[in-house]
Design an enzyme around this catalytic site. Structure first.
Site, PDB file in Angstrom:
ATOM      1  N   ASP A 204      21.389  22.926  -6.229  1.00  0.00           N
ATOM      2  CA  ASP A 204      22.349  22.426  -7.213  1.00  0.00           C
ATOM      3  C   ASP A 204      23.675  22.516  -6.477  1.00  0.00           C
ATOM      4  O   ASP A 204      24.243  23.607  -6.340  1.00  0.00           O
ATOM      5  CB  ASP A 204      22.365  23.308  -8.465  1.00  0.00           C
ATOM      6  CG  ASP A 204      23.344  22.763  -9.493  1.00  0.00           C
ATOM      7  OD1 ASP A 204      24.394  22.239  -9.087  1.00  0.00           O
ATOM      8  OD2 ASP A 204      23.056  22.848 -10.702  1.00  0.00           O
ATOM      9  N   HIS A 205      24.163  21.382  -5.973  1.00  0.00           N
ATOM     10  CA  HIS A 205      25.286  21.480  -5.036  1.00  0.00           C
ATOM     11  C   HIS A 205      26.557  22.022  -5.691  1.00  0.00           C
ATOM     12  O   HIS A 205      27.456  22.483  -5.007  1.00  0.00           O
ATOM     13  CB  HIS A 205      25.530  20.152  -4.313  1.00  0.00           C
ATOM     14  CG  HIS A 205      26.256  19.128  -5.130  1.00  0.00           C
ATOM     15  ND1 HIS A 205      25.637  18.356  -6.075  1.00  0.00           N
ATOM     16  CD2 HIS A 205      27.545  18.748  -5.158  1.00  0.00           C
ATOM     17  CE1 HIS A 205      26.522  17.553  -6.644  1.00  0.00           C
ATOM     18  NE2 HIS A 205      27.698  17.769  -6.099  1.00  0.00           N
ATOM     19  N   HIS A 267      24.106  20.910 -13.226  1.00  0.00           N
ATOM     20  CA  HIS A 267      25.481  21.314 -12.908  1.00  0.00           C
ATOM     21  C   HIS A 267      26.220  21.967 -14.096  1.00  0.00           C
ATOM     22  O   HIS A 267      26.838  23.016 -13.946  1.00  0.00           O
ATOM     23  CB  HIS A 267      26.303  20.113 -12.432  1.00  0.00           C
ATOM     24  CG  HIS A 267      25.657  19.331 -11.315  1.00  0.00           C
ATOM     25  ND1 HIS A 267      24.918  19.929 -10.325  1.00  0.00           N
ATOM     26  CD2 HIS A 267      25.659  18.008 -11.020  1.00  0.00           C
ATOM     27  CE1 HIS A 267      24.491  19.001  -9.477  1.00  0.00           C
ATOM     28  NE2 HIS A 267      24.914  17.828  -9.883  1.00  0.00           N
TER      29      HIS A 267
HETATM   30  C1  BG6 Z   1      25.043  14.483  -8.455  1.00  0.00           C
HETATM   31  C2  BG6 Z   1      24.697  13.416  -9.450  1.00  0.00           C
HETATM   32  O1  BG6 Z   1      24.185  15.580  -8.599  1.00  0.00           O
HETATM   33  O2  BG6 Z   1      26.380  14.916  -8.666  1.00  0.00           O
HETATM   34  C3  BG6 Z   1      25.666  12.250  -9.343  1.00  0.00           C
HETATM   35  O3  BG6 Z   1      23.369  12.947  -9.211  1.00  0.00           O
HETATM   36  C4  BG6 Z   1      27.089  12.736  -9.462  1.00  0.00           C
HETATM   37  O4  BG6 Z   1      25.385  11.278 -10.344  1.00  0.00           O
HETATM   38  C5  BG6 Z   1      27.346  13.887  -8.492  1.00  0.00           C
HETATM   39  O5  BG6 Z   1      27.954  11.645  -9.157  1.00  0.00           O
HETATM   40  C6  BG6 Z   1      28.706  14.509  -8.735  1.00  0.00           C
HETATM   41  O6  BG6 Z   1      28.974  15.442  -7.732  1.00  0.00           O
HETATM   42  P1  BG6 Z   1      30.454  15.789  -7.323  1.00  0.00           P
HETATM   43  O7  BG6 Z   1      30.318  16.895  -6.332  1.00  0.00           O
HETATM   44  O8  BG6 Z   1      31.060  14.533  -6.746  1.00  0.00           O
HETATM   45  O9  BG6 Z   1      31.154  16.207  -8.570  1.00  0.00           O
END
Ligand code: BG6
Length: 517
Positions: A204-205, A267
């Protein structure tokens, strides 16, 4: 606290380089390596780690996918992603040194012959780079291939150490982990047939973002906030992850997913857990993850009939974003013209425990909104007696503590102050901390931290199986209501707005308003 010489999860820390902790030698095998994620996120993050001296000397990447690249063609393809990206200045000589560690094996993991060939190539690259056998597999493939891929790794004998390839085996799995509760459980069983839980790293980045990691530091490394962090002082919490982009060519994935699966299940629930969990007894991975699960289990389940009271979904119509006309979601590539998939969702949750009883947590996220902004806004209760309200020149002061996740990275506290002059007038002002001002740098890319942790064997920032399970369970009534009637709770909003008007009512009927970023 972690034992000295060990990472928080108890893994021995092998070397302390000047720039930080360097993992033991390892080979990273990326499946689906010709895809966008490898080019835009994984390899740029690895290159960043390399430039910071955070990768071991004996390290290599072996990419596998069906595209017929040679090693050199694959390196050139990746180089374009870095040189054209936003990773700071590109340095050709560092790239040349790093590119020598990158290899490619064309193949279809569904085919047993390819799996055999992959095993041979893993051994060859490991020998060439002096890597004694540690393997991290990275599953960057479409979700429907997770199970076949994991099975093939098992069948090819790659999931367990052998005499000639000793060391650890770990697997990193990209999101989405499942499509609903049932499929997540099935995937989990399939993964566990081949790997143990302590070998599995679900990405989960958001957890790799500095500002998200800072939530626990802010709460538990300081004595002054935690006494206020409860129902006695907090009126409600708003968690917003707003994007101004649309579906960016991922229409086919998005049609199946929608933002509730794409963003809330992972997230936003992780942000919620960090902000609301109890202090863990130590920083060990499982102590932190235990608290997160406990928190998610304390969320009051919503019944299918009640979904309409606590949730508003939306889909963007055509509109204007950053001065540009943009098409409606239904006009995007690979999206059905009659699509009922949500690109926006706002949900009100409550947490049934002593700390949070009665405090609503409003979660909202959407695409093509008025700006890109992620934040957690904690609204404190107002002063009990408004001594100054007759003399206020502006709005009544709302005491907000805002944890800015992105793009501004920092924290601010909004409070009332007397304006200079002979009369008593109160205006809202701010205390502010930003990463850039305090540390002179913006935070580092999330994927770098997560890849490093997977190589170090530190699972703190990766959701555990039970976390994934409970988050899908919480969403089950929502998904099942919309499966029966796909248009329910869905409203349209023009691109560039902050969601459908109906989302305002979620808060206004309780006398609250969304914070305008
Ligand atoms: C991803 C989703 O996990 O997170 C995308 O699949 C989304 O749809 C992205 O745009 C958002 O990540 P960040 O780091 O740009 O907020």
């Amino acid at each position: 606290m972690a034992e000295e010489g060990k990472s928080p999860s108890g893994t021995p820390i092998p070397t302390k380089g000047q720039a930080g902790v360097v993992p033991p030698p390892c080979l990273l095998v990326i499946f689906g390596a010709s895809g966008d994620l490898t080019k835009r996120k994984l390899v740029p993050a690895l290159f960043g780690l390399f430039r910071e001296g955070l990768l071991p000397e004996e390290f290599a990447v072996l990419g596998i996918s069906r595209t017929p690249f040679s090693d050199d063609a694959f390196r050139d393809h990746l180089r374009d992603g870095i040189a054209g990206g936003s990773q700071g200045t590109f340095d050709q000589s560092s790239w040349d040194a790093f590119a020598g560690k990158i290899f490619y094996q064309p193949g279809d993991i569904g085919d047993p012959e390819s799996a055999k060939a992959l095993g041979a190539r893993i051994r060859a690259v490991s020998n060439e780079r002096g890597i004694p056998g540690n393997l991290v597999f990275y599953a960057s493939v479409a979700p429907k291939f997770f199970t076949p891929l994991i099975r093939r790794i098992g069948e090819a004998g790659l999931a367990a150490p052998t005499e000639d390839m000793p060391g650890y085996r770990r697997v990193v799995i990209e999101k989405p982990f499942g499509h609903d509760l049932e499929s997540a459980r099935e995937l989990s069983r399939n993964v566990m047939d081949v790997f143990r839980e302590d070998q599995v790293y679900r990405i989960d980045h958001y957890l790799g973002k500095e500002t998200v990691q800072n939530i626990l530091v802010f709460r538990f490394a300081n004595g002054i906030f935690e006494p206020l962090w409860n129902r006695n002082y907090i009126d409600h919490v708003q968690i917003t992850v707003a994007e101004d982009i649309g579906v960016e060519g991922r229409g086919d994935y998005f049609e199946e997913a929608g933002v509730v699966r794409d963003m809330i299940q992972n997230h936003l629930f992780q942000l919620l857990s960090n902000v609301a969990m109890e202090p863990p007894i130590s920083l060990a991975a499982n102590d932190i993850r235990d608290e997160k699960v406990k928190l998610l289990r304390s969320i009051e389940p919503v019944s299918e009939e009640d979904v309409g009271h606590v949730c508003v979904r939306g889909q963007y119509a055509a509109g204007e974003v950053k001065g540009q006309q943009v098409p409606a979601y239904r006009q995007e590539k690979d999206v059905s013209p009659g699509s009922l998939t949500e690109t926006y969702a706002a949900i009100r949750f409550t947490i049934d425990n002593w700390r949070w009883g009665g405090v609503p947590f409003y979660l909202r996220t959407g695409k093509r909104l008025g700006g890109r902004m992620s934040e957690i806004a904690i609204k404190f209760r107002p002063a009990p007696f408004l001594l100054f309200d007759k003399t206020m020149s502006g709005q009544l002061v709302s005491n907000y503590l805002v944890l800015n996740i992105q793009p501004e990275e920092g924290i601010f506290l909004k409070f009332g102050a007397k304006t200079p002059g002979p009369s008593i007038c109160v205006e809202p002002v701010e205390f502010k901390f930003t990463y850039e001002q305090s540390f002179g740098v913006k935070s580092r890319p999330a994927y770098g931290r997560l890849l490093l942790d997977a190589m170090l064997g530190d699972a703190t920032l990766f959701p555990r199986d039970d976390t994934v399970d409970i988050s899908w369970s919480l969403l089950e009534p929502f998904l099942s209501r919309w499966k029966e009637n796909p248009g329910r709770d869905l409203f349209f909003y023009p691109a560039g707005a902050w969601g459908p008007r109906e989302a305002e009512q979620l808060l206004s009927r309780e006398g609250r308003t969304w914070r305008i970023p």
